[in-house]
Design a protein around this motif. Sequence first.
Motif, PDB file in Angstrom:
ATOM      1  N   GLU A  83      49.033  43.606  39.052  1.00  0.00           N
ATOM      2  CA  GLU A  83      49.347  43.287  40.448  1.00  0.00           C
ATOM      3  C   GLU A  83      50.835  43.504  40.735  1.00  0.00           C
ATOM      4  O   GLU A  83      51.202  44.079  41.775  1.00  0.00           O
ATOM      5  CB  GLU A  83      48.960  41.840  40.755  1.00  0.00           C
ATOM      6  CG  GLU A  83      47.474  41.566  40.755  1.00  0.00           C
ATOM      7  CD  GLU A  83      46.909  41.344  39.367  1.00  0.00           C
ATOM      8  OE1 GLU A  83      45.669  41.262  39.232  1.00  0.00           O
ATOM      9  OE2 GLU A  83      47.703  41.244  38.394  1.00  0.00           O
ATOM     10  N   GLN A  84      51.693  43.055  39.821  1.00  0.00           N
ATOM     11  CA  GLN A  84      53.133  43.249  40.008  1.00  0.00           C
ATOM     12  C   GLN A  84      53.495  44.732  39.985  1.00  0.00           C
ATOM     13  O   GLN A  84      54.291  45.206  40.802  1.00  0.00           O
ATOM     14  CB  GLN A  84      53.893  42.507  38.899  1.00  0.00           C
ATOM     15  CG  GLN A  84      53.785  40.999  38.961  1.00  0.00           C
ATOM     16  CD  GLN A  84      54.356  40.331  37.722  1.00  0.00           C
ATOM     17  OE1 GLN A  84      54.239  40.848  36.615  1.00  0.00           O
ATOM     18  NE2 GLN A  84      54.980  39.172  37.899  1.00  0.00           N
ATOM     19  N   TYR A 121      48.754  47.558  54.801  1.00  0.00           N
ATOM     20  CA  TYR A 121      48.505  46.600  55.882  1.00  0.00           C
ATOM     21  C   TYR A 121      47.429  47.079  56.850  1.00  0.00           C
ATOM     22  O   TYR A 121      46.558  46.322  57.283  1.00  0.00           O
ATOM     23  CB  TYR A 121      49.795  46.361  56.675  1.00  0.00           C
ATOM     24  CG  TYR A 121      50.798  45.458  56.005  1.00  0.00           C
ATOM     25  CD1 TYR A 121      50.492  44.129  55.719  1.00  0.00           C
ATOM     26  CD2 TYR A 121      52.072  45.925  55.682  1.00  0.00           C
ATOM     27  CE1 TYR A 121      51.428  43.297  55.113  1.00  0.00           C
ATOM     28  CE2 TYR A 121      53.011  45.104  55.076  1.00  0.00           C
ATOM     29  CZ  TYR A 121      52.680  43.785  54.798  1.00  0.00           C
ATOM     30  OH  TYR A 121      53.604  42.964  54.203  1.00  0.00           O
ATOM     31  N   GLY A 122      47.476  48.359  57.196  1.00  0.00           N
ATOM     32  CA  GLY A 122      46.583  48.878  58.224  1.00  0.00           C
ATOM     33  C   GLY A 122      45.132  48.982  57.797  1.00  0.00           C
ATOM     34  O   GLY A 122      44.255  49.183  58.645  1.00  0.00           O
ATOM     35  N   LEU A 123      44.840  48.877  56.496  1.00  0.00           N
ATOM     36  CA  LEU A 123      43.469  48.980  55.993  1.00  0.00           C
ATOM     37  C   LEU A 123      42.918  47.643  55.506  1.00  0.00           C
ATOM     38  O   LEU A 123      41.772  47.586  55.047  1.00  0.00           O
ATOM     39  CB  LEU A 123      43.397  49.998  54.845  1.00  0.00           C
ATOM     40  CG  LEU A 123      43.709  51.458  55.193  1.00  0.00           C
ATOM     41  CD1 LEU A 123      43.612  52.326  53.942  1.00  0.00           C
ATOM     42  CD2 LEU A 123      42.776  51.979  56.267  1.00  0.00           C
ATOM     43  N   GLU A 124      43.722  46.590  55.580  1.00  0.00           N
ATOM     44  CA  GLU A 124      43.278  45.306  55.039  1.00  0.00           C
ATOM     45  C   GLU A 124      42.073  44.747  55.778  1.00  0.00           C
ATOM     46  O   GLU A 124      41.321  43.943  55.227  1.00  0.00           O
ATOM     47  CB  GLU A 124      44.427  44.304  55.064  1.00  0.00           C
ATOM     48  CG  GLU A 124      45.504  44.608  54.028  1.00  0.00           C
ATOM     49  CD  GLU A 124      46.606  43.569  54.013  1.00  0.00           C
ATOM     50  OE1 GLU A 124      46.600  42.676  54.897  1.00  0.00           O
ATOM     51  OE2 GLU A 124      47.482  43.637  53.129  1.00  0.00           O
ATOM     52  N   SER A 132      37.163  45.687  48.088  1.00  0.00           N
ATOM     53  CA  SER A 132      37.863  46.367  47.004  1.00  0.00           C
ATOM     54  C   SER A 132      37.334  45.915  45.648  1.00  0.00           C
ATOM     55  O   SER A 132      37.145  46.734  44.730  1.00  0.00           O
ATOM     56  CB  SER A 132      39.371  46.096  47.098  1.00  0.00           C
ATOM     57  OG  SER A 132      39.903  46.593  48.311  1.00  0.00           O
ATOM     58  N   ARG A 133      37.069  44.598  45.513  1.00  0.00           N
ATOM     59  CA  ARG A 133      36.543  44.095  44.241  1.00  0.00           C
ATOM     60  C   ARG A 133      35.136  44.626  43.975  1.00  0.00           C
ATOM     61  O   ARG A 133      34.779  44.955  42.837  1.00  0.00           O
ATOM     62  CB  ARG A 133      36.529  42.563  44.258  1.00  0.00           C
ATOM     63  CG  ARG A 133      36.084  41.930  42.930  1.00  0.00           C
ATOM     64  CD  ARG A 133      36.951  42.448  41.795  1.00  0.00           C
ATOM     65  NE  ARG A 133      36.432  42.075  40.488  1.00  0.00           N
ATOM     66  CZ  ARG A 133      36.908  41.076  39.752  1.00  0.00           C
ATOM     67  NH1 ARG A 133      37.906  40.330  40.214  1.00  0.00           N
ATOM     68  NH2 ARG A 133      36.391  40.807  38.573  1.00  0.00           N
ATOM     69  N   ARG A 134      34.340  44.755  45.016  1.00  0.00           N
ATOM     70  CA  ARG A 134      32.991  45.297  44.839  1.00  0.00           C
ATOM     71  C   ARG A 134      33.043  46.765  44.418  1.00  0.00           C
ATOM     72  O   ARG A 134      32.241  47.210  43.588  1.00  0.00           O
ATOM     73  CB  ARG A 134      32.186  45.154  46.125  1.00  0.00           C
ATOM     74  CG  ARG A 134      31.790  43.728  46.465  1.00  0.00           C
ATOM     75  CD  ARG A 134      30.841  43.684  47.621  1.00  0.00           C
ATOM     76  NE  ARG A 134      29.580  44.383  47.320  1.00  0.00           N
ATOM     77  CZ  ARG A 134      28.592  44.539  48.185  1.00  0.00           C
ATOM     78  NH1 ARG A 134      28.706  44.055  49.422  1.00  0.00           N
ATOM     79  NH2 ARG A 134      27.493  45.179  47.835  1.00  0.00           N
ATOM     80  N   ILE A 135      33.974  47.523  44.969  1.00  0.00           N
ATOM     81  CA  ILE A 135      34.119  48.930  44.573  1.00  0.00           C
ATOM     82  C   ILE A 135      34.465  49.018  43.095  1.00  0.00           C
ATOM     83  O   ILE A 135      33.928  49.849  42.352  1.00  0.00           O
ATOM     84  CB  ILE A 135      35.189  49.629  45.439  1.00  0.00           C
ATOM     85  CG1 ILE A 135      34.715  49.727  46.898  1.00  0.00           C
ATOM     86  CG2 ILE A 135      35.520  51.011  44.886  1.00  0.00           C
ATOM     87  CD1 ILE A 135      35.765  50.262  47.853  1.00  0.00           C
ATOM     88  N   GLY A 297      51.345  44.864  51.569  1.00  0.00           N
ATOM     89  CA  GLY A 297      51.654  43.447  51.489  1.00  0.00           C
ATOM     90  C   GLY A 297      50.907  42.729  50.381  1.00  0.00           C
ATOM     91  O   GLY A 297      50.851  41.493  50.375  1.00  0.00           O
ATOM     92  N   GLY A 298      50.346  43.464  49.443  1.00  0.00           N
ATOM     93  CA  GLY A 298      49.647  42.826  48.326  1.00  0.00           C
ATOM     94  C   GLY A 298      48.152  42.719  48.508  1.00  0.00           C
ATOM     95  O   GLY A 298      47.461  42.096  47.687  1.00  0.00           O
ATOM     96  N   GLY A 299      47.591  43.321  49.565  1.00  0.00           N
ATOM     97  CA  GLY A 299      46.155  43.292  49.768  1.00  0.00           C
ATOM     98  C   GLY A 299      45.439  44.188  48.776  1.00  0.00           C
ATOM     99  O   GLY A 299      45.998  45.168  48.282  1.00  0.00           O
ATOM    100  N   GLY A 300      44.196  43.852  48.485  1.00  0.00           N
ATOM    101  CA  GLY A 300      43.417  44.644  47.539  1.00  0.00           C
ATOM    102  C   GLY A 300      42.780  43.753  46.493  1.00  0.00           C
ATOM    103  O   GLY A 300      42.614  42.547  46.692  1.00  0.00           O
ATOM    104  N   ALA A 301      42.413  44.332  45.375  1.00  0.00           N
ATOM    105  CA  ALA A 301      41.751  43.572  44.326  1.00  0.00           C
ATOM    106  C   ALA A 301      41.991  44.220  42.976  1.00  0.00           C
ATOM    107  O   ALA A 301      42.285  45.399  42.883  1.00  0.00           O
ATOM    108  CB  ALA A 301      40.246  43.459  44.598  1.00  0.00           C
ATOM    109  N   SER A 302      41.859  43.394  41.916  1.00  0.00           N
ATOM    110  CA  SER A 302      42.024  43.871  40.553  1.00  0.00           C
ATOM    111  C   SER A 302      40.742  43.648  39.781  1.00  0.00           C
ATOM    112  O   SER A 302      39.866  42.871  40.185  1.00  0.00           O
ATOM    113  CB  SER A 302      43.189  43.132  39.873  1.00  0.00           C
ATOM    114  OG  SER A 302      44.376  43.239  40.618  1.00  0.00           O
ATOM    115  N   GLY A 303      40.626  44.329  38.657  1.00  0.00           N
ATOM    116  CA  GLY A 303      39.461  44.169  37.812  1.00  0.00           C
ATOM    117  C   GLY A 303      39.727  44.694  36.423  1.00  0.00           C
ATOM    118  O   GLY A 303      40.847  45.127  36.116  1.00  0.00           O
TER     119      GLY A 303
END
Length: 305
Positions: A83-84, A121-124, A132-135, A297-303
């Motif tokens: 994430e960082q 930001y524009g896609l959040e 994003s996590r499901r993908i 801005g930090g939006g999204g997901a990790s896995g």
Amino acid sequence: MTARVWHALWRITIVLALLLGGAFAATADIAVPQLSGRVVDQTGTLSSGDIASLSAKLRDFETRKGTQIAVLIVPTTQPETIEQYSIKVADAWKIGRKKVDDGAILVVAKGDRHLRIEVGYGLEGVLTDVTSRRIIDENIAPKFRSGDFAGGIVAGVDRMIRVIDGEPLPAPSRNVNFDSDDFDAFGPLFAVTMFGSLGIGGFFRAILGRLLGSLVAGGIIAIIAWFFVGSVTLSVIAGVIGFVIGFVADLLGAAGPSTGSSRRGSWSSGSSSGGWSSGSSSSSSSGGFSGGGGSFGGGGASGSW
């Protein structure tokens, strides 16, 4: 102190310096790689064909939708979390259009077995954290677990594109900067136009006359250009330019001391045109792609897998 004591202290100092230097190197942050293309693979995971195919898909999507998507594969992000590291990459690359902020980056840390979708930001609102996590869980991770990294990345990118396609975004600007892929087409196009207008055009103008010969040459140029670039619009433009160049060149040649020698010069100029080599050299270039100034801005997901 004796010389032996000083020598021992000196050796201890050197050892401590080396240990501290090694510890610092071990904890140093991983540098953000240069944005050399839409797909940056620092691990050699993807073949050149995989990278070319995926880059073309992302380029076509940007041309149609305006949204930029990039893929980055690194060995590790340690000591930082993914994430960082991902937000650091996003801040450096600035994927997506400025003030639209419609960029997304798929970051894969292969050695850590971690990945993340970083969203602008524009896609959040459409590429949400949950989506994003499901993908990651449904499209990417299963293929990664079986060793199919190229398939997982393509599957993830395809689903990201489908999701983003449903979001109403500003139309792409027609004033788009050309990248290396665009020059792959314009090199041959330039060569065909110049050779056709001066070389082929000179032959037909000598037989049919200045106006009719230039028109025939322009038509031939348009047909040849269509085979190279596959675009009717660009082919027509090339034909018109070829007609104008040939017609004007013939007029200038006629104003000289010898029309015949001018036409022979035109033929020689066309046959020695550097347009072909310009096209081939640009096709070997891997640079040219750049972010559009988008913000994250930090939006999204990790896995992981």
